[in-house]
Design a protein around this motif. Structure first.
Motif, PDB file in Angstrom:
ATOM      1  N   GLY A   1       0.768  -1.231   0.000  1.00 60.69           N
ATOM      2  CA  GLY A   1       0.000   0.000   0.000  1.00 60.69           C
ATOM      3  C   GLY A   1       0.804   1.287   0.000  1.00 60.69           C
ATOM      4  O   GLY A   1       0.233   2.365  -0.030  1.00 60.69           O
ATOM      5  N   HIS A   2       2.152   1.231   0.030  1.00 56.56           N
ATOM      6  CA  HIS A   2       2.972   2.441  -0.048  1.00 56.56           C
ATOM      7  C   HIS A   2       2.914   2.989  -1.465  1.00 56.56           C
ATOM      8  O   HIS A   2       2.943   2.233  -2.430  1.00 56.56           O
ATOM      9  N   SER A   3       2.888   4.287  -1.594  1.00 56.12           N
ATOM     10  CA  SER A   3       2.923   4.862  -2.934  1.00 56.12           C
ATOM     11  C   SER A   3       4.364   4.964  -3.418  1.00 56.12           C
ATOM     12  O   SER A   3       5.292   5.168  -2.629  1.00 56.12           O
ATOM     13  N   PHE A   4       4.545   4.795  -4.713  1.00 55.94           N
ATOM     14  CA  PHE A   4       5.838   5.043  -5.352  1.00 55.94           C
ATOM     15  C   PHE A   4       5.551   5.505  -6.769  1.00 55.94           C
ATOM     16  O   PHE A   4       4.450   5.342  -7.278  1.00 55.94           O
ATOM     17  N   SER A   5       6.538   6.120  -7.381  1.00 48.28           N
ATOM     18  CA  SER A   5       6.337   6.591  -8.742  1.00 48.28           C
ATOM     19  C   SER A   5       7.472   6.128  -9.633  1.00 48.28           C
ATOM     20  O   SER A   5       8.602   5.935  -9.183  1.00 48.28           O
ATOM     21  N   LEU A   6       7.137   5.938 -10.895  1.00 49.22           N
ATOM     22  CA  LEU A   6       8.138   5.792 -11.941  1.00 49.22           C
ATOM     23  C   LEU A   6       8.236   7.167 -12.574  1.00 49.22           C
ATOM     24  O   LEU A   6       7.217   7.771 -12.908  1.00 49.22           O
ATOM     25  N   ALA A   7       9.441   7.671 -12.718  1.00 46.14           N
ATOM     26  CA  ALA A   7       9.633   9.018 -13.263  1.00 46.14           C
ATOM     27  C   ALA A   7      10.789   9.015 -14.249  1.00 46.14           C
ATOM     28  O   ALA A   7      11.753   8.260 -14.083  1.00 46.14           O
TER      29      ALA A   7
END
Length: 137
Positions: free
Chosen positions: A117-123
């Motif tokens: 449930g942790h948010s992460f991003s691909l950037a």
């Protein structure tokens, strides 16, 4: 003299080994288990360093719902040309897309939640940061 330091981002969750395996696969890194089975590290090339800690009372953040803040998130940098493949890898490993309001066309940042449930991003990796002296006027 300044003491040399380094840092590691630690994510809390209920099952640290499972989450560590997710991030190790996503980041092409290895899982390292020390003497404490409730604390697992992920170490990889290019300076990747992350740790997962067991929290028996863990409840995932509710972000993007407004009642809770995002707290923190991991930004995974990839080449622009590799963004779609990185997204397929993340989703294939169990990530869930969070930011679905603009799914059409190329995007430089895509947001997910990991299996805990942790948010992460691909950037998109913009390259090394420039100092103020290196920036064009």
């Amino acid at each position: 003299m300044t003491v040399e330091k380094t840092s590691v981002l630690v994510l809390d969750c209920a099952e640290p080994l499972e989450l560590a395996e997710f991030y190790a696969a996503l980041l092409n890194a290895e899982v390292r288990i020390g003497n404490d089975p409730d604390f697992v590290e992920i170490v990889g090339n290019a300076g990747v360093r992350l740790a997962i800690r067991r929290d028996l009372g863990y409840a995932p953040p509710s972000w993007p719902r407004p009642e809770d803040s995002q707290q923190a998130h991991l930004r995974v940098l990839v080449a622009h040309a590799d963004m779609d493949e990185a997204e397929r890898e993340a989703v294939g490993l169990g990530a869930r897309p969070v930011d679905t309001k603009d799914n059409g066309g190329p995007r430089d940042v895509r947001i997910y939640s990991d299996p805990a449930g942790h948010s992460f991003s691909l950037a998109v990796d913009q390259g090394p940061p420039q100092s103020a002296a290196q920036r064009p006027l």
